[in-house]
Write an enzyme that holds these catalytic residues in place. Structure first.
Site, mmCIF file in Angstrom:
data_model
loop_
_atom_site.group_PDB
_atom_site.id
_atom_site.type_symbol
_atom_site.label_atom_id
_atom_site.label_comp_id
_atom_site.label_asym_id
_atom_site.label_seq_id
_atom_site.Cartn_x
_atom_site.Cartn_y
_atom_site.Cartn_z
ATOM 1 N N TYR A 33 15.236 10.729 20.381
ATOM 2 C CA TYR A 33 14.348 11.867 20.648
ATOM 3 C C TYR A 33 14.215 12.734 19.391
ATOM 4 O O TYR A 33 13.104 13.060 18.946
ATOM 5 C CB TYR A 33 14.908 12.689 21.821
ATOM 6 C CG TYR A 33 14.350 14.075 21.923
ATOM 7 C CD1 TYR A 33 13.068 14.283 22.420
ATOM 8 C CD2 TYR A 33 15.094 15.188 21.512
ATOM 9 C CE1 TYR A 33 12.534 15.567 22.506
ATOM 10 C CE2 TYR A 33 14.577 16.462 21.598
ATOM 11 C CZ TYR A 33 13.305 16.650 22.092
ATOM 12 O OH TYR A 33 12.793 17.918 22.165
ATOM 13 N N SER A 48 12.213 20.590 17.559
ATOM 14 C CA SER A 48 13.477 20.829 18.255
ATOM 15 C C SER A 48 14.624 20.944 17.273
ATOM 16 O O SER A 48 14.603 20.333 16.195
ATOM 17 C CB SER A 48 13.732 19.638 19.182
ATOM 18 O OG SER A 48 15.064 19.627 19.625
ATOM 19 N N LYS A 99 10.963 13.665 16.604
ATOM 20 C CA LYS A 99 10.535 15.005 16.156
ATOM 21 C C LYS A 99 10.498 15.065 14.625
ATOM 22 O O LYS A 99 9.595 15.657 14.033
ATOM 23 C CB LYS A 99 11.467 16.083 16.727
ATOM 24 C CG LYS A 99 11.403 16.217 18.245
ATOM 25 C CD LYS A 99 10.049 16.726 18.703
ATOM 26 C CE LYS A 99 9.911 16.784 20.201
ATOM 27 N NZ LYS A 99 8.572 17.188 20.664
HETATM 28 N N1 UFG Z 1 26.974 20.719 29.605
HETATM 29 C C1 UFG Z 1 28.053 20.679 30.484
HETATM 30 N N2 UFG Z 1 27.830 20.169 31.729
HETATM 31 C C2 UFG Z 1 26.638 19.672 32.128
HETATM 32 C C3 UFG Z 1 25.545 19.718 31.218
HETATM 33 C C4 UFG Z 1 25.755 20.252 29.959
HETATM 34 O O1 UFG Z 1 29.149 21.098 30.165
HETATM 35 O O2 UFG Z 1 26.527 19.194 33.265
HETATM 36 C C5 UFG Z 1 27.173 21.289 28.258
HETATM 37 C C6 UFG Z 1 26.870 20.304 27.138
HETATM 38 O O3 UFG Z 1 28.005 19.524 26.857
HETATM 39 C C7 UFG Z 1 26.484 21.264 26.019
HETATM 40 C C8 UFG Z 1 25.839 22.450 26.740
HETATM 41 O O4 UFG Z 1 26.257 22.343 28.091
HETATM 42 O O5 UFG Z 1 27.629 21.716 25.383
HETATM 43 C C9 UFG Z 1 24.329 22.417 26.685
HETATM 44 O O6 UFG Z 1 23.884 21.143 27.089
HETATM 45 P P1 UFG Z 1 22.353 20.780 27.344
HETATM 46 O O7 UFG Z 1 22.311 19.339 27.742
HETATM 47 O O8 UFG Z 1 21.735 21.770 28.255
HETATM 48 O O9 UFG Z 1 21.670 21.013 25.931
HETATM 49 P P2 UFG Z 1 21.931 20.354 24.507
HETATM 50 O O10 UFG Z 1 22.435 21.438 23.626
HETATM 51 O O11 UFG Z 1 22.732 19.135 24.582
HETATM 52 O O12 UFG Z 1 20.459 19.882 24.097
HETATM 53 C C10 UFG Z 1 19.353 20.747 24.199
HETATM 54 C C11 UFG Z 1 18.113 19.989 24.617
HETATM 55 C C12 UFG Z 1 17.663 19.054 23.552
HETATM 56 C C13 UFG Z 1 17.546 19.774 22.253
HETATM 57 C C14 UFG Z 1 18.788 20.520 21.926
HETATM 58 C C15 UFG Z 1 18.544 21.344 20.714
HETATM 59 O O13 UFG Z 1 18.345 19.262 25.821
HETATM 60 O O14 UFG Z 1 16.402 18.547 23.884
HETATM 61 O O15 UFG Z 1 19.148 21.367 22.984
HETATM 62 O O16 UFG Z 1 19.612 22.109 20.365
HETATM 63 F F1 UFG Z 1 17.316 18.887 21.291
#
Ligand code: UFG
Length: 321
Positions: A140, A116, A144
């Site tokens: 997490y 990841s 990895k």
């Molecule tokens: N976000 C919102 N509102 C929400 C959910 C998310 O604004 O309700 C934003 C987050 O702040 C972030 C973006 O949307 O800026 C993406 O968020 P995600 O939670 O979908 O994804 P992340 O980038 O935080 O994390 C994901 C995976 C991880 C992985 C990572 C690798 O969940 O497992 O990408 O880049 F490690």
């Protein structure tokens, strides 16, 4: 034809990998405990063994006649990993030890591993390439990194060759509709937007509008799951052909902001989404996207889905059924 054991093959990414391995002519055996995977994601052309990676005897038996392993089974909720590290240590680290020991015992010499972008932590530069320092911000991501280190040692000591694939933000579904089970992971942006669109939640929260980006919201690299699947097939083929080990980013190389994701949903679904602008979520870097040059060099892999609207379309199709 070689047999590939897909551990976690009933899951979201695993089922897409199974589809493509079958299409490429491989014999496929799925190993899954169905904790988050779905029976409806199983393909009748692939043998299915219900089993847990913590159950060494069953794993060992399943490994007996395979040539390569694709290892996707893991716990993956970032927030939960900080609250319950024991669960993540057990499944993601002990589970890996079992998989590698079963491979050693059965003389299986090739593994494709689901890593990841969480291994990198806060980016020191973007696009992030594979040489970027590893500094995970959550447990997490730590599991990895540890697995990648274990892979290096089993390569040196046991001659197991690996392809560690560092996924960025996996998104979308099989366009042909062959994968029916939804990924039950409401923490991620796309499923959350979808549930707001379907009225399952009153509104969608945008975490932070004051980031150092053009529209103030976070930028991520959304990579279509069918593009991910293709890279796994290429990696299996390359390892079986005798390649040395490799660690590769799988992303589009293109960043998309939270607001752009919301706009894409509104356009595709022809609706106006209920949005609330909230404060930042702790630990979110402002921009994160991949350099995918190494995956092109090593595998000749280029993602096909480069437009977020296309990704959203394949995503919505599964939910609107
Ligand atoms: N976000 C919102 N509102 C929400 C959910 C998310 O604004 O309700 C934003 C987050 O702040 C972030 C973006 O949307 O800026 C993406 O968020 P995600 O939670 O979908 O994804 P992340 O980038 O935080 O994390 C994901 C995976 C991880 C992985 C990572 C690798 O969940 O497992 O990408 O880049 F490690």
């Amino acid at each position: 034809m070689s047999e590939v054991l897909v551990i976690g093959g009933a899951g979201y990414i695993g089922s897409h990998v199974v589809k493509d391995l079958l299409a490429a002519g491989f014999k496929v055996k799925v190993y899954d405990n169905l904790s988050t995977g779905h029976k409806c994601n199983l393909f009748k052309e692939a043998e299915f063994v219900k089993g847990d990676i913590l159950d060494f005897a069953t794993l060992d038996k399943a490994m007996s006649d395979v040539s390569a392993v694709v290892f996707l089974a893991a716990k993956k909720a970032v927030g939960e990993s900080m609250e319950n590290p024991a669960k993540y240590a057990l499944n993601n680290i002990n589970g890996t030890v079992n998989v590698l020991n079963a491979m050693s015992k059965n003389n299986v010499k090739a593994i494709v591993f689901s890593s990841s972008a969480a291994v990198y932590g806060n980016p020191q530069y973007i696009p992030i390439d594979e040489n970027h320092p590893l500094n995970p911000l959550n447990f997490y991501g730590f599991t990895k990194v540890e697995t990648e280190r274990m892979l290096e040692w089993y390569d040196r000591l046991k001659g197991i060759k690996y392809a560690s694939l560092r996924y960025f933000n996996a998104a979308g579904y099989d366009e042909a509709g062959d994968i029916k089970g939804k990924d039950e992971n409401p923490q991620n942006l796309l499923p959350i937007v979808m549930s707001a669109a379907m009225g399952e939640r009153p509104y969608l929260e945008v975490f932070g509008t004051d980031y150092d980006t053009e529209d103030g919201t976070c930028i991520r690299d959304y990579i279509h799951v069918s593009d991910l699947a293709k890279a796994h097939v290429l990696a299996v083929k390359k390892l079986l052909a005798g390649s040395s080990s490799m660690t590769l980013n799988l992303g589009t190389g293109k960043g998309t902001s939270v607001k752009e994701v919301i706009r894409a949903f509104e356009k595709v679904l022809k609706i106006k989404l209920p949005v609330k602008y909230a404060s930042r979520r702790p630990g979110d870097p402002d921009k994160l996207y991949a350099s995918n040059e190494e995956a092109f060099k090593q595998l000749g892999w280029r993602p096909q889905y480069l437009d977020i609207e296309d990704i959203v379309r394949t995503f919505a199709a599964v939910y609107m059924k």
